[in-house]
Design a protein around this motif. Sequence first.
Motif, short mmCIF file in Angstrom:
data_model
loop_
_atom_site.label_atom_id
_atom_site.label_comp_id
_atom_site.label_asym_id
_atom_site.label_seq_id
_atom_site.Cartn_x
_atom_site.Cartn_y
_atom_site.Cartn_z
N HIS A 234 0.83 -1.19 0.00
CA HIS A 234 0.00 0.00 0.00
C HIS A 234 0.87 1.26 0.00
O HIS A 234 1.77 1.39 0.83
N PHE A 235 0.60 2.15 -0.92
CA PHE A 235 1.36 3.39 -1.00
C PHE A 235 0.58 4.50 -0.30
O PHE A 235 -0.36 4.25 0.45
N GLY A 236 0.98 5.74 -0.49
CA GLY A 236 0.32 6.85 0.17
C GLY A 236 0.70 6.92 1.64
O GLY A 236 1.83 6.65 2.03
N THR A 237 -0.27 7.25 2.49
CA THR A 237 0.01 7.42 3.92
C THR A 237 0.47 6.12 4.57
O THR A 237 1.27 6.14 5.50
N HIS A 238 -0.01 4.97 4.07
CA HIS A 238 0.40 3.68 4.65
C HIS A 238 1.88 3.46 4.45
O HIS A 238 2.61 3.06 5.38
N LEU A 239 2.37 3.70 3.24
CA LEU A 239 3.80 3.55 2.97
C LEU A 239 4.59 4.56 3.79
O LEU A 239 5.64 4.22 4.36
N ALA A 240 4.11 5.79 3.86
CA ALA A 240 4.81 6.82 4.63
C ALA A 240 4.96 6.41 6.09
O ALA A 240 6.04 6.58 6.69
N ASN A 241 3.90 5.86 6.67
CA ASN A 241 3.95 5.44 8.07
C ASN A 241 4.93 4.28 8.26
O ASN A 241 5.65 4.22 9.25
N THR A 242 4.96 3.37 7.29
CA THR A 242 5.88 2.23 7.37
C THR A 242 7.33 2.70 7.32
O THR A 242 8.17 2.28 8.12
N VAL A 243 7.63 3.59 6.39
CA VAL A 243 8.99 4.10 6.24
C VAL A 243 9.41 4.92 7.45
O VAL A 243 10.57 4.87 7.89
N ALA A 244 8.48 5.66 8.02
CA ALA A 244 8.80 6.50 9.18
C ALA A 244 9.25 5.68 10.38
O ALA A 244 9.95 6.18 11.26
N ARG A 245 8.85 4.41 10.43
CA ARG A 245 9.23 3.55 11.56
C ARG A 245 10.56 2.85 11.36
O ARG A 245 11.05 2.18 12.27
N LEU A 246 11.16 2.96 10.18
CA LEU A 246 12.44 2.29 9.93
C LEU A 246 13.58 3.02 10.63
O LEU A 246 13.61 4.24 10.70
N GLY A 247 14.53 2.22 11.13
CA GLY A 247 15.68 2.79 11.81
C GLY A 247 16.98 2.11 11.42
O GLY A 247 17.04 1.36 10.43
N GLU A 248 18.02 2.32 12.20
CA GLU A 248 19.35 1.81 11.88
C GLU A 248 19.44 0.29 11.91
O GLU A 248 20.34 -0.28 11.28
N ASP A 249 18.56 -0.36 12.62
CA ASP A 249 18.61 -1.82 12.72
C ASP A 249 17.79 -2.51 11.65
O ASP A 249 17.70 -3.74 11.63
N ASP A 250 17.20 -1.73 10.75
CA ASP A 250 16.29 -2.29 9.76
C ASP A 250 16.91 -2.28 8.36
O ASP A 250 17.99 -1.74 8.13
#
Length: 278
Positions: A159-175
């Motif tokens: 899912h793109f749009g806000t769903h993708l944005a929320n997923t990417v926002a949670r990524l960090g150095e361990d991912d």
Amino acid sequence: MQEWVSARAADATLGPAASRVVDILATQPRLASYASTAELAERASVNVATVVRTARALGFEGWPHLRLELRNRYLTSLSARQLLAEEAGDLPLAAIRRDLENLETLAHTVDTGAIRAVARAIDRARRTVVLGSGTFAAPGVQLAHGSTSMGRDVLMERHFGTHLANTVARLGEDDCLVAVNLWWLPTQVLEAVRIAHEAGTTTCVVTDLRTSPLVAVADHVVVVPSEGVSSFPSVTAAMAVVHGILAELAQLGGDATRRAMERTETTWSRMGLFGESR
């Protein structure tokens, strides 16, 4: 194509013979994207060694690598209708033969070290997000399915749009984030990889263009041929790379992977997912 070739040539020191090769690349992209070293040398009135030296001067390991980039760029410049017009005759057989050619090209140009690096990144990551859109999501689906079957925390983001944005926002150095992109590059895919890269996430890209904007924000890059028949590029080479990643991932996991796959298959059985197939 002319602008791209000219930009590459601007940073290289080229003699008269090499300049004739560059002229062919810029003015006859279809020919250049299919020609052998000998064919291009003949057209430019130079020897084979000049073609190889020119490819290296433009930043490539050799003519096969430059030709792969040219072919993929040439095909990307075409519309679906133009792609369809490129082919005629027995299209099903042509599609099979084209995929065989793509796999042969992949075998001669692929960076297996990059494939192993992607597998190690997934193996070490807390979790991995896989991106791919449209037709080109298929290799990503296979990567996510195979990885989760081996016990890895891998999500195929559909899912793109806000769903993708929320997923990417949670990524960090361990991912880890893996993007599979062929032909045209969706804006959201590019921006997602940029954001993940800025956050310190390990970014991996499977693409058909060595000069894709994704490469600048990727820690590991695997370049694949994508030439297809009819209206869409082929994902066969990209799928072969995914299978290579999964094979390396299984080896990295050793006994832990074997146990995870046994648990997965047991769960499938208990949930009655498959009937009698043999």
